[in-house]
Design an enzyme around this catalytic site. Structure first.
Site, mmCIF file in Angstrom:
data_model
loop_
_atom_site.group_PDB
_atom_site.id
_atom_site.type_symbol
_atom_site.label_atom_id
_atom_site.label_comp_id
_atom_site.label_asym_id
_atom_site.label_seq_id
_atom_site.Cartn_x
_atom_site.Cartn_y
_atom_site.Cartn_z
ATOM 1 C CG HIS A 269 -66.902 19.014 165.514
ATOM 2 N ND1 HIS A 269 -67.641 19.108 164.370
ATOM 3 C CD2 HIS A 269 -66.521 20.294 165.819
ATOM 4 C CE1 HIS A 269 -67.705 20.387 163.996
ATOM 5 N NE2 HIS A 269 -67.032 21.121 164.861
ATOM 6 C CG HIS A 308 -75.495 16.314 161.848
ATOM 7 N ND1 HIS A 308 -76.029 17.527 162.165
ATOM 8 C CD2 HIS A 308 -74.232 16.544 161.425
ATOM 9 C CE1 HIS A 308 -75.126 18.460 161.941
ATOM 10 N NE2 HIS A 308 -74.032 17.894 161.492
ATOM 11 C CG ASP A 364 -67.004 13.688 159.560
ATOM 12 O OD1 ASP A 364 -66.283 14.364 158.814
ATOM 13 O OD2 ASP A 364 -67.481 14.122 160.620
HETATM 14 N N1 CMC Z 1 -74.308 5.376 166.507
HETATM 15 C C1 CMC Z 1 -75.208 4.799 167.314
HETATM 16 N N2 CMC Z 1 -76.152 5.464 167.997
HETATM 17 C C2 CMC Z 1 -76.184 6.774 167.855
HETATM 18 C C3 CMC Z 1 -75.287 7.471 167.010
HETATM 19 C C4 CMC Z 1 -74.329 6.722 166.322
HETATM 20 N N3 CMC Z 1 -73.454 7.310 165.509
HETATM 21 N N4 CMC Z 1 -75.553 8.797 167.043
HETATM 22 C C5 CMC Z 1 -76.578 8.929 167.891
HETATM 23 N N5 CMC Z 1 -76.965 7.723 168.378
HETATM 24 C C6 CMC Z 1 -78.089 7.447 169.267
HETATM 25 C C7 CMC Z 1 -77.752 7.820 170.695
HETATM 26 O O1 CMC Z 1 -77.209 6.724 171.391
HETATM 27 C C8 CMC Z 1 -79.106 8.220 171.216
HETATM 28 O O2 CMC Z 1 -79.851 7.051 171.466
HETATM 29 P P1 CMC Z 1 -80.843 6.960 172.747
HETATM 30 O O3 CMC Z 1 -81.916 7.975 172.454
HETATM 31 O O4 CMC Z 1 -81.299 5.554 172.786
HETATM 32 O O5 CMC Z 1 -79.990 7.338 173.928
HETATM 33 C C9 CMC Z 1 -79.768 8.915 170.032
HETATM 34 O O6 CMC Z 1 -79.158 8.306 168.872
HETATM 35 C C10 CMC Z 1 -79.548 10.425 169.993
HETATM 36 O O7 CMC Z 1 -78.149 10.663 170.058
HETATM 37 P P2 CMC Z 1 -77.473 11.884 170.802
HETATM 38 O O8 CMC Z 1 -76.097 11.500 171.188
HETATM 39 O O9 CMC Z 1 -78.385 12.393 171.860
HETATM 40 O O10 CMC Z 1 -77.441 12.947 169.617
HETATM 41 P P3 CMC Z 1 -76.576 14.253 169.554
HETATM 42 O O11 CMC Z 1 -77.316 15.205 168.707
HETATM 43 O O12 CMC Z 1 -76.176 14.723 170.909
HETATM 44 O O13 CMC Z 1 -75.230 13.776 168.836
HETATM 45 C C11 CMC Z 1 -73.612 13.254 167.216
HETATM 46 C C12 CMC Z 1 -74.914 14.002 167.512
HETATM 47 C C13 CMC Z 1 -73.126 13.633 165.832
HETATM 48 C C14 CMC Z 1 -72.540 13.679 168.233
HETATM 49 C C15 CMC Z 1 -73.879 11.734 167.309
HETATM 50 O O14 CMC Z 1 -74.834 11.359 166.337
HETATM 51 C C16 CMC Z 1 -72.596 10.913 167.142
HETATM 52 O O15 CMC Z 1 -71.893 10.682 168.128
HETATM 53 N N6 CMC Z 1 -72.285 10.444 165.885
HETATM 54 C C17 CMC Z 1 -71.033 9.725 165.652
HETATM 55 C C18 CMC Z 1 -69.892 10.710 165.514
HETATM 56 C C19 CMC Z 1 -69.963 11.445 164.190
HETATM 57 O O16 CMC Z 1 -70.138 10.862 163.134
HETATM 58 N N7 CMC Z 1 -69.751 12.759 164.270
HETATM 59 C C20 CMC Z 1 -69.715 13.623 163.086
HETATM 60 C C21 CMC Z 1 -70.877 14.550 163.052
HETATM 61 S S1 CMC Z 1 -71.074 15.395 161.474
HETATM 62 C C22 CMC Z 1 -69.654 16.327 161.184
HETATM 63 C C23 CMC Z 1 -69.195 17.192 162.283
HETATM 64 O O17 CMC Z 1 -69.921 17.673 163.128
HETATM 65 O O18 CMC Z 1 -68.000 17.457 162.267
#
Ligand code: CMC
Length: 440
Positions: A269, A308, A364
């Site tokens: 987050h 996201h 971010d």
């Molecule tokens: N790098 C590499 N792969 C990723 C990333 C990433 N940053 N984000 C998602 N994926 C992949 C993930 O591995 C999955 O792949 P597969 O379908 O092959 O398993 C697919 O994309 C879907 O990801 P998810 O984890 O199911 O998506 P989610 O909606 O649960 O997670 C998230 C959203 C923001 C937690 C995630 O994208 C992430 O961990 N990003 C990096 C951390 C980040 O930048 N967070 C800030 C978010 S914006 C500001 C805030 O919320 O504060």
């Protein structure tokens, strides 16, 4: 048959049910009537991580993640970032309309007169270890405010609520700045009422004891104001959900805000902005970017600041932050990490892995690069996110309290543990094989 309905056939019984659609959603409680017999509890919805569940109705923030649209109270984020101050947007988010001139004057004046913190809070903060993470200090100190303002428990009293909102919006920059000064071993700087919200914050951060008055750089103060506007609310994210959930138990707004800030601190987050800078440090140079991207694609690490839950397009906040960076760098000089970030973005946006998963830079990705150029250390980045987001949390909290449909947040579960079993005395217990996944 009315159009706004769904017909569900239970193949276990052959019975059909017609359930109304409420604003395009099924009310989960309407599923409860679907039973196999009188002893059946009824159908529940199962949605870990709330992937497809609306927990409330809200009039605060609108996001269209596919189109990359973000609006506060209907106004596009781009217009607000260009034309407003942060406190003007805070008023909009909290009270629903842009303030008139006199409303804004009064609001700014009141917030300004709530920026001081009790001397005992300073002492409380002194108790932290010299290298305490500022976000840990922030979370704990916000929670501690609850003990200074016992009147905050009157959550059903609008006047009391308004007072707590003024106190929190006024005091979060002071607490953030004191956490920063504490980590540097510098004396705390009292608020200066002649400065704007972000100018005063800069003064509390960077004024040296020998200086009679801090002269904030107007470009940097405006950049901070814009960054605060961009971070002020983002509908039902993890921390807003924590705020609503803790607030739904009628806890006071200080402890609820502390809970929200704790959620924000996680690297998935708000903690991502700090993680991005650490990632850019680890990558080190533009030449190492392709190898890092391969590590991400192999699943060894995540590309922090990318992806996201809601945006499946470029995060509109990231676009504005990128423009703001140019203004900041004219004053501070260019942060060399920008080149690594731009190369990461360039490669990722044309790579099948990221394209197919619709992973774009989020808020971010570039914010830390600006913060670092301004002189902040990475451990302050999430605190900088928490200051403006306090406004969003409070707006969500107010809305939740005034919503007659809301009750204490209490999800259901699908129990998968043992059936009934009876106590076994110690002498009769045999060891068990520990599964590989549970070994520590
Ligand atoms: N790098 C590499 N792969 C990723 C990333 C990433 N940053 N984000 C998602 N994926 C992949 C993930 O591995 C999955 O792949 P597969 O379908 O092959 O398993 C697919 O994309 C879907 O990801 P998810 O984890 O199911 O998506 P989610 O909606 O649960 O997670 C998230 C959203 C923001 C937690 C995630 O994208 C992430 O961990 N990003 C990096 C951390 C980040 O930048 N967070 C800030 C978010 S914006 C500001 C805030 O919320 O504060």
């Amino acid at each position: 048959m009315p159009e706004d309905t769904l017909t569900i056939t239970d193949n276990r019984t052959g019975k059909s049910y017609t359930v109304p659609l409420f604003k395009g959603a099924v009310r989960a409680m309407d599923l409860r009537q679907i039973k196999t017999g009188p002893d059946d509890f009824g159908v529940m919805s199962y949605d870990p991580a709330f992937m497809n569940t609306a927990s409330c109705q809200s009039a605060i923030t609108f996001i269209d993640g596919d189109k990359g649209i973000l609006r506060y109270r209907g106004y596009p984020i781009e217009e607000l970032a260009e034309k407003c101050t942060f406190l003007e947007v805070a008023y909009l988010i909290l009270f629903g309309e842009l303030p008139t001139e006199s409303e804004l004057r009064e609001w700014v004046d009141k917030v300004t007169h709530h920026t001081m913190i009790h001397e005992n809070i300073k002492k409380f903060m002194d108790g932290f270890h010299h290298d305490a993470h500022p976000m840990g200090m922030f979370v704990s100190t916000i929670a501690a405010l609850s003990t200074f303002y016992p009147d905050a428990k009157n959550i059903h009293d609008r006047h009391s609520r308004h007072l707590q909102i003024l106190r929190l919006v006024g005091k979060v920059p002071t607490i953030a700045a004191y956490a920063y000064r504490h980590s540097l071993g510098l004396p705390y700087v009292y608020p200066d009422n002649s400065l704007s919200y972000t100018e005063n914050f800069m003064s509390m951060l960077w004024k040296m004891p020998a200086e009679p008055k801090y002269e904030p750089n107007p470009v940097l103060a405006r950049a901070l104001d814009i960054l605060f506007i961009l971070h002020a609310d983002h509908e039902q994210n993890c921390s807003a959900n924590a705020m609503r959930s803790v607030g739904s138990a009628h806890a006071d707004p200080y402890v609820a805000t502390a809970a929200a800030a704790a959620a924000l601190s996680g690297p998935l987050h708000g903690g991502a902005n700090e993680a991005v800078l650490r990632m850019l440090d680890e990558i080190g140079s533009v030449d190492n970017v392709p190898a890092y991207i391969e590590k991400v694609k192999a699943g060894h690490v995540r590309l922090m600041g990318f992806g996201h839950r809601i945006y499946k397009n470029y995060d509109p906040r990231a676009r504005i932050i990128k423009q703001t960076a140019d203004e900041v760098f004219k004053v501070t000089g260019r942060n060399p990490k920008l080149d690594i970030a731009l190369e990461l973005e360039r490669i990722a946006l044309q790579d099948e892995y990221f394209v197919s998963r619709k992973l774009y830079p989020n808020v971010d990705f570039y914010s830390g690069i600006i913060y670092q150029a301004m002189g902040f250390t990475p451990d302050m980045f999430t605190v900088l996110f928490a200051i403006p987001r306090t406004v969003g949390w409070l707006a969500q909290w107010q809305e939740m309290l005034e919503d007659p449909e809301q009750k204490i947040a209490r999800p259901r579960q699908i129990y998968i543990g043992h059936g009934l079993r009876h106590f076994v005395p110690m002498k009769d217990r045999t060891g068990r094989e520990v599964p590989e996944t549970q070994k520590v």
